[in-house]
Design an enzyme around this catalytic site. Structure first.
Site, PDB file in Angstrom:
ATOM      1  N   LYS A  22      -1.743 -17.996  12.968  1.00 11.27           N
ATOM      2  CA  LYS A  22      -2.259 -16.806  12.265  1.00 11.27           C
ATOM      3  C   LYS A  22      -2.950 -17.197  10.967  1.00 11.27           C
ATOM      4  O   LYS A  22      -4.059 -16.740  10.672  1.00 11.27           O
ATOM      5  CB  LYS A  22      -1.084 -15.864  11.962  1.00 11.27           C
ATOM      6  CG  LYS A  22      -1.415 -14.769  10.965  1.00 11.27           C
ATOM      7  CD  LYS A  22      -0.209 -13.928  10.646  1.00 11.27           C
ATOM      8  CE  LYS A  22       0.602 -14.373   9.456  1.00 11.27           C
ATOM      9  NZ  LYS A  22       0.015 -14.131   8.135  1.00 11.27           N
ATOM     10  N   ASN A  23      -2.299 -18.058  10.181  1.00 10.74           N
ATOM     11  CA  ASN A  23      -2.856 -18.369   8.859  1.00 10.74           C
ATOM     12  C   ASN A  23      -4.080 -19.293   8.928  1.00 10.74           C
ATOM     13  O   ASN A  23      -4.729 -19.532   7.919  1.00 10.74           O
ATOM     14  CB  ASN A  23      -1.784 -18.990   7.957  1.00 10.74           C
ATOM     15  CG  ASN A  23      -0.769 -17.951   7.502  1.00 10.74           C
ATOM     16  OD1 ASN A  23      -0.933 -16.762   7.757  1.00 10.74           O
ATOM     17  ND2 ASN A  23       0.285 -18.404   6.836  1.00 10.74           N
ATOM     18  N   CYS A 117       3.875  -6.873  -2.767  1.00  8.32           N
ATOM     19  CA  CYS A 117       4.395  -6.864  -1.397  1.00  8.32           C
ATOM     20  C   CYS A 117       5.888  -7.021  -1.470  1.00  8.32           C
ATOM     21  O   CYS A 117       6.465  -7.058  -2.544  1.00  8.32           O
ATOM     22  CB  CYS A 117       3.776  -7.967  -0.573  1.00  8.32           C
ATOM     23  SG  CYS A 117       4.433  -9.553  -0.985  1.00  8.32           S
ATOM     24  N   ARG A 122       2.031 -10.548  -5.976  1.00  8.56           N
ATOM     25  CA  ARG A 122       1.228 -11.681  -5.485  1.00  8.56           C
ATOM     26  C   ARG A 122      -0.182 -11.464  -6.006  1.00  8.56           C
ATOM     27  O   ARG A 122      -1.009 -10.829  -5.360  1.00  8.56           O
ATOM     28  CB  ARG A 122       1.266 -11.739  -3.953  1.00  8.56           C
ATOM     29  CG  ARG A 122       2.642 -12.117  -3.441  1.00  8.56           C
ATOM     30  CD  ARG A 122       2.741 -11.969  -1.950  1.00  8.56           C
ATOM     31  NE  ARG A 122       2.061 -13.023  -1.212  1.00  8.56           N
ATOM     32  CZ  ARG A 122       1.971 -13.038   0.120  1.00  8.56           C
ATOM     33  NH1 ARG A 122       2.498 -12.069   0.825  1.00  8.56           N
ATOM     34  NH2 ARG A 122       1.341 -14.006   0.744  1.00  8.56           N
ATOM     35  N   ASP A 306       7.498 -20.235   4.092  1.00 10.65           N
ATOM     36  CA  ASP A 306       7.497 -19.411   5.297  1.00 10.65           C
ATOM     37  C   ASP A 306       8.588 -19.815   6.297  1.00 10.65           C
ATOM     38  O   ASP A 306       8.733 -19.169   7.327  1.00 10.65           O
ATOM     39  CB  ASP A 306       6.116 -19.466   5.989  1.00 10.65           C
ATOM     40  CG  ASP A 306       5.088 -18.620   5.252  1.00 10.65           C
ATOM     41  OD1 ASP A 306       5.463 -17.887   4.320  1.00 10.65           O
ATOM     42  OD2 ASP A 306       3.890 -18.690   5.610  1.00 10.65           O
ATOM     43  N   ARG A 398       3.098  -8.625  13.005  1.00 13.10           N
ATOM     44  CA  ARG A 398       1.920  -9.090  12.259  1.00 13.10           C
ATOM     45  C   ARG A 398       1.634 -10.565  12.539  1.00 13.10           C
ATOM     46  O   ARG A 398       0.483 -10.995  12.439  1.00 13.10           O
ATOM     47  CB  ARG A 398       2.150  -8.926  10.746  1.00 13.10           C
ATOM     48  CG  ARG A 398       2.050  -7.498  10.258  1.00 13.10           C
ATOM     49  CD  ARG A 398       2.082  -7.462   8.757  1.00 13.10           C
ATOM     50  NE  ARG A 398       1.261  -8.547   8.225  1.00 13.10           N
ATOM     51  CZ  ARG A 398       1.500  -9.193   7.097  1.00 13.10           C
ATOM     52  NH1 ARG A 398       2.511  -8.857   6.347  1.00 13.10           N
ATOM     53  NH2 ARG A 398       0.717 -10.160   6.699  1.00 13.10           N
TER      54      ARG A 398
HETATM   55  C1  UD1 Z   1      -0.375 -18.002   2.038  1.00 19.17           C
HETATM   56  C2  UD1 Z   1       0.145 -17.656   3.410  1.00 19.17           C
HETATM   57  C3  UD1 Z   1       1.599 -17.231   3.321  1.00 19.17           C
HETATM   58  C4  UD1 Z   1       2.439 -18.271   2.588  1.00 19.17           C
HETATM   59  C5  UD1 Z   1       1.808 -18.648   1.260  1.00 19.17           C
HETATM   60  C6  UD1 Z   1       2.509 -19.808   0.573  1.00 19.17           C
HETATM   61  C7  UD1 Z   1      -1.841 -16.880   4.555  1.00 19.17           C
HETATM   62  C8  UD1 Z   1      -2.589 -15.734   5.152  1.00 19.17           C
HETATM   63  N1  UD1 Z   1      -0.668 -16.591   3.951  1.00 19.17           N
HETATM   64  O1  UD1 Z   1      -0.309 -16.818   1.251  1.00 19.17           O
HETATM   65  O2  UD1 Z   1       2.085 -17.056   4.663  1.00 19.17           O
HETATM   66  O3  UD1 Z   1       3.731 -17.740   2.335  1.00 19.17           O
HETATM   67  O4  UD1 Z   1       0.432 -19.036   1.462  1.00 19.17           O
HETATM   68  O5  UD1 Z   1       2.545 -20.911   1.389  1.00 19.17           O
HETATM   69  O6  UD1 Z   1      -2.243 -18.017   4.672  1.00 19.17           O
HETATM   70  N2  UD1 Z   1      -0.944 -17.023  -7.015  1.00 19.17           N
HETATM   71  C9  UD1 Z   1      -1.396 -16.603  -8.245  1.00 19.17           C
HETATM   72  N3  UD1 Z   1      -2.676 -16.144  -8.356  1.00 19.17           N
HETATM   73  C10 UD1 Z   1      -3.535 -16.085  -7.288  1.00 19.17           C
HETATM   74  C11 UD1 Z   1      -3.075 -16.545  -6.035  1.00 19.17           C
HETATM   75  C12 UD1 Z   1      -1.765 -17.017  -5.919  1.00 19.17           C
HETATM   76  O7  UD1 Z   1      -0.648 -16.629  -9.228  1.00 19.17           O
HETATM   77  O8  UD1 Z   1      -4.684 -15.657  -7.449  1.00 19.17           O
HETATM   78  C13 UD1 Z   1       0.441 -17.530  -6.869  1.00 19.17           C
HETATM   79  C14 UD1 Z   1       1.288 -16.650  -5.920  1.00 19.17           C
HETATM   80  O9  UD1 Z   1       1.850 -15.544  -6.575  1.00 19.17           O
HETATM   81  C15 UD1 Z   1       2.314 -17.644  -5.431  1.00 19.17           C
HETATM   82  C16 UD1 Z   1       1.551 -18.965  -5.387  1.00 19.17           C
HETATM   83  O10 UD1 Z   1       0.401 -18.786  -6.229  1.00 19.17           O
HETATM   84  O11 UD1 Z   1       3.380 -17.741  -6.343  1.00 19.17           O
HETATM   85  C17 UD1 Z   1       1.097 -19.376  -4.011  1.00 19.17           C
HETATM   86  O12 UD1 Z   1       0.462 -18.284  -3.358  1.00 19.17           O
HETATM   87  P1  UD1 Z   1      -0.679 -18.510  -2.278  1.00 19.17           P
HETATM   88  O13 UD1 Z   1      -0.606 -19.916  -1.809  1.00 19.17           O
HETATM   89  O14 UD1 Z   1      -1.967 -18.017  -2.823  1.00 19.17           O
HETATM   90  O15 UD1 Z   1      -0.233 -17.530  -1.095  1.00 19.17           O
HETATM   91  P2  UD1 Z   1      -1.159 -16.735  -0.107  1.00 19.17           P
HETATM   92  O16 UD1 Z   1      -2.444 -17.446   0.094  1.00 19.17           O
HETATM   93  O17 UD1 Z   1      -1.174 -15.293  -0.482  1.00 19.17           O
END
Ligand code: UD1
Length: 419
Positions: A22-23, A117, A122, A306, A398
């Protein structure tokens, strides 16, 4: 809302095939907005997030078709809208991926802010500041990210912390920006490497994916790669591995990419699992007890957040006390409170959970709070005494393809109840 009814006690036995990730598919579907001509994707999982991304792309004017199980075509030649509405974005955070490609294609984009969420805030600040650095002007208005740009340009971006989403988003957008983009402190997840592979097949000039620094020389038009096959879902593979081990069964997991789940396999072995590796198949079994673990989730190649909930479910019945420290989402522990309702002894303090192994769990009505938490409750239900009724399994739909069918084929007593 659908529920799962599980009767615990079965030892899982047999063979299961892992679906496409999915990711990996979500960012690749969004990146197809940048590609001229028809893109054909293979090994696409039938999961709700894929259908949601397809719905979003269609709203933007793309032609998206599911030809048969696993095979999808996308043609984004004629876009008619640059708005990703709240009704879709609220269902799936990954909708944010269309922001950069829309900006690149149309010079403007309006994407609803994803919001919080079930496991805490996030933010999307890295996504926004990265696009601003590339020359976009961005305003947050009425819950929407409104962005416009004359010309995207290559820049140096250094993230404060690793973000999978921001790395993927800026990587795909940078292929369109004029000049060189350097992404420092980039995420190294296999799904980032898969996205770079896809973009390179389309003609993009990218170096360093899978390391901390990615360089993109942008500005070249991307053309269709013909077909592209989505990599196997490492979290799905890990989930079946845990299920096999904690039920005391023996399961062959096909299409598991071993390199991608090395940390998870290492931890299972440490907990007492026997894991045999051959080619793209692993066989997981358990002849004895479950040993306690200390786990700290961290960005790839560290232990994945995850898989945290599934390991917690397993450790509720370990022979001793385990500790889980959540290094990505400090309050991703809602499943702990549901597991307590099944008799688990878990104490959560800040970003750390202490799990004292109990003799057995007991079935109970429980509520899923997010995708991986749902999987953890199913795993707990498989070993609990009596019946477990899990509500809100739309979270699970999902991201897991045919979850209850695959588990049933391994001997689990699990039924979907529709009401
Ligand atoms: C992706 C995965 C999710 C997984 C996560 C961490 C997808 C669709 N989802 O989520 O399944 O749990 O990686 O491995 O691929 N952060 C910020 N600012 C930002 C973006 C992120 O502070 O603009 C922080 C987040 O709050 C979190 C950390 O960075 O603490 C990592 O998040 P991120 O790797 O971005 O997660 P997702 O891409 O949303």
């Amino acid at each position: 809302m659908d529920k799962f009814l599980i009767k615990g006690g079965a030892r899982l036995k047999g063979e299961v095939r892992v679906s496409g990730a999915k990711n990996a598919v979500l960012p690749i579907m969004a990146a197809s907005l940048l590609v001229e001509g028809e893109v054909r994707l293979l090994n696409v999982p039938d999961v709700m997030d894929v259908f949601t991304m397809a719905e979003l792309l269609r709203l933007l004017g793309a032609k998206v078709e599911r030809l048969e199980k696993g095979v999808w075509t996308l043609d984004t030649s004629d876009l008619t809208s640059s708005t990703a509405p709240y009704e879709i974005v609220r269902k799936m955070r990954a909708s944010i991926y269309v922001l950069g490609p829309l900006l690149a294609r149309m010079g403007k984009a309006s994407v609803s802010l994803p919001g919080g969420c079930a496991f805490g805030p996030r933010p999307v600040d890295f996504h926004i500041s990265g696009l601003e650095a590339m020359g976009a002007s961005i305003k947050l208005e009425h819950g929407y990210i409104n962005a416009k740009v004359k010309k995207l340009k290559g820049v140096e971006i250094a993230f404060d912390r690793k973000s999978v989403g921001a790395t993927a988003h800026l990587l795909m957008t940078a292929t369109f920006a004029e000049g060189e983009t350097l992404i420092a402190n980039a995420a190294k997840e296999p799904e980032i490497v898969a996205l770079a592979d896809f973009l390179k097949l389309c003609g993009a000039d990218i170096e360093g994916e899978g390391t901390d620094e990615i360089i993109v020389r942008g500005g070249k038009a991307l053309r269709s790669p013909g077909e592209y096959r989505i990599i196997p879902d490492r979290i799905e593979a890990g989930t079946y591995a845990v299920a096999a081990f904690m039920t005391g069964g023996e399961v062959r997991i096909r299409e598991a990419c071993l390199d991608h789940i090395r940390t998870v396999i290492d931890r299972l072995r440490q907990a007492g699992a026997t894991v045999e590796e051959e080619d793209r198949t692993i066989t997981v079994s358990n002849g004895g007890k479950i040993l306690p673990l200390t786990i700290h989730t961290s960005p790839y190649p560290g232990f994945p957040t995850d898989m945290q909930a599934q390991f917690m479910a397993m450790l509720t019945v370990a022979d001793g006390t385990s500790i889980i420290k959540e290094g990505i989402y400090p309050d991703r522990f809602r499943h702990a409170f549901e597991l307590q309702r099944m008799g688990a002894d878990i104490k959560v303090e800040g970003d750390t959970a202490v799990i004292k192994g109990v003799k057995h769990l007991t079935g109970a009505p429980v509520m899923a709070s997010d995708l991986r938490a749902s999987a953890a409750l199913v795993l707990a239900g498989l070993i609990a005494r009596g019946e477990t009724l899990i509500d809100r399994i739309y979270h699970l739909d999902r991201g897991y393809e045919d979850f209850e069918k695959k588990l049933s084929s391994l001997g689990a007593d699990i039924r979907r109840i529709q009401d």
